[in-house]
Write a protein that holds these residues in place. Sequence first.
Motif, PDB file in Angstrom:
ATOM      1  N   ASP A  20       0.803  -1.221   0.000  1.00 31.59           N
ATOM      2  CA  ASP A  20       0.000   0.000   0.000  1.00 31.59           C
ATOM      3  C   ASP A  20       0.839   1.275   0.000  1.00 31.59           C
ATOM      4  O   ASP A  20       0.291   2.371  -0.101  1.00 31.59           O
ATOM      5  CB  ASP A  20      -0.925   0.024   1.225  1.00 31.59           C
ATOM      6  CG  ASP A  20      -2.037  -1.008   1.125  1.00 31.59           C
ATOM      7  OD1 ASP A  20      -2.374  -1.404  -0.011  1.00 31.59           O
ATOM      8  OD2 ASP A  20      -2.550  -1.424   2.179  1.00 31.59           O
ATOM      9  N   LYS A  21       2.145   1.147   0.117  1.00 27.38           N
ATOM     10  CA  LYS A  21       3.003   2.333   0.143  1.00 27.38           C
ATOM     11  C   LYS A  21       3.262   2.810  -1.285  1.00 27.38           C
ATOM     12  O   LYS A  21       3.504   2.005  -2.178  1.00 27.38           O
ATOM     13  CB  LYS A  21       4.331   2.012   0.833  1.00 27.38           C
ATOM     14  CG  LYS A  21       4.179   1.714   2.323  1.00 27.38           C
ATOM     15  CD  LYS A  21       5.454   1.193   2.938  1.00 27.38           C
ATOM     16  CE  LYS A  21       6.486   2.264   3.066  1.00 27.38           C
ATOM     17  NZ  LYS A  21       7.721   1.786   3.744  1.00 27.38           N
ATOM     18  N   ILE A 109      13.517   3.228  -7.249  1.00 27.90           N
ATOM     19  CA  ILE A 109      12.204   3.858  -7.237  1.00 27.90           C
ATOM     20  C   ILE A 109      11.272   2.740  -6.787  1.00 27.90           C
ATOM     21  O   ILE A 109      11.057   1.777  -7.513  1.00 27.90           O
ATOM     22  CB  ILE A 109      11.798   4.397  -8.624  1.00 27.90           C
ATOM     23  CG1 ILE A 109      12.797   5.450  -9.089  1.00 27.90           C
ATOM     24  CG2 ILE A 109      10.374   4.955  -8.577  1.00 27.90           C
ATOM     25  CD1 ILE A 109      12.618   5.889 -10.527  1.00 27.90           C
ATOM     26  N   GLY A 110      10.794   2.854  -5.582  1.00 29.97           N
ATOM     27  CA  GLY A 110      10.011   1.757  -5.042  1.00 29.97           C
ATOM     28  C   GLY A 110       9.263   2.157  -3.799  1.00 29.97           C
ATOM     29  O   GLY A 110       9.220   3.331  -3.419  1.00 29.97           O
ATOM     30  N   THR A 154       7.667   8.278   2.025  1.00 31.75           N
ATOM     31  CA  THR A 154       6.516   9.172   2.116  1.00 31.75           C
ATOM     32  C   THR A 154       6.357   9.812   3.486  1.00 31.75           C
ATOM     33  O   THR A 154       5.549  10.705   3.661  1.00 31.75           O
ATOM     34  CB  THR A 154       5.228   8.405   1.773  1.00 31.75           C
ATOM     35  OG1 THR A 154       5.113   7.294   2.670  1.00 31.75           O
ATOM     36  CG2 THR A 154       5.254   7.918   0.345  1.00 31.75           C
ATOM     37  N   LYS A 155       7.114   9.359   4.471  1.00 27.00           N
ATOM     38  CA  LYS A 155       6.941   9.875   5.830  1.00 27.00           C
ATOM     39  C   LYS A 155       7.928  10.990   6.155  1.00 27.00           C
ATOM     40  O   LYS A 155       7.916  11.496   7.277  1.00 27.00           O
ATOM     41  CB  LYS A 155       7.083   8.737   6.841  1.00 27.00           C
ATOM     42  CG  LYS A 155       5.979   7.707   6.713  1.00 27.00           C
ATOM     43  CD  LYS A 155       6.113   6.637   7.765  1.00 27.00           C
ATOM     44  CE  LYS A 155       5.007   5.612   7.588  1.00 27.00           C
ATOM     45  NZ  LYS A 155       5.158   4.494   8.511  1.00 27.00           N
TER      46      LYS A 155
END
Length: 166
Positions: A20-21, A109-110, A154-155
């Motif tokens: 889900d990330k 890229i992941g 993303t954090k």
Amino acid sequence: MSNLTHFNEEGRAKMVDVSDKPETVRIAKAQSSIEVNELIYEHIQSNQIKKGDVLAVAQVAGIMAAKKTWDIIPMCHPIPLKGIDISFNWKEQPHNKWKLEIFATVKTIGNTGVEMEALTAVSTAALTVYDMCKAIDKGMIIGPTFLLEKSGGTKGKDFKRNDVEI
């Protein structure tokens, strides 16, 4: 209680679900080193090690290891790596010793980071130098090995080590 994510409801190990990330550019840089005596340093510099060009072999070994990290570290995800760079720097030490600093930069890229791949790369490069030079002296010292920096995700939890000279 800490936020340990590698345990299931039964308290047993699991590989984290990252499906889900979102995918982002992720970069990690790591460092290790190996201290050698002056004879080994001279042999490496003059390409007189019987097993071949030590730094070239160590560089390839580090790249190969980064690509296979998920095979040897149980909870690591297989990651499509986009770039791996291994570099070296010699530093003279007291008592006729030389320290070979080993750096790795790994990029993807992941949806998960590449810290373990960078750490595996520098560790394997150091072990390869040891293997190729142990006939001369088994007293070489590997380490320390550590993460220099990581970015992406993303954090917003980028990391940059400030307690070592780079």
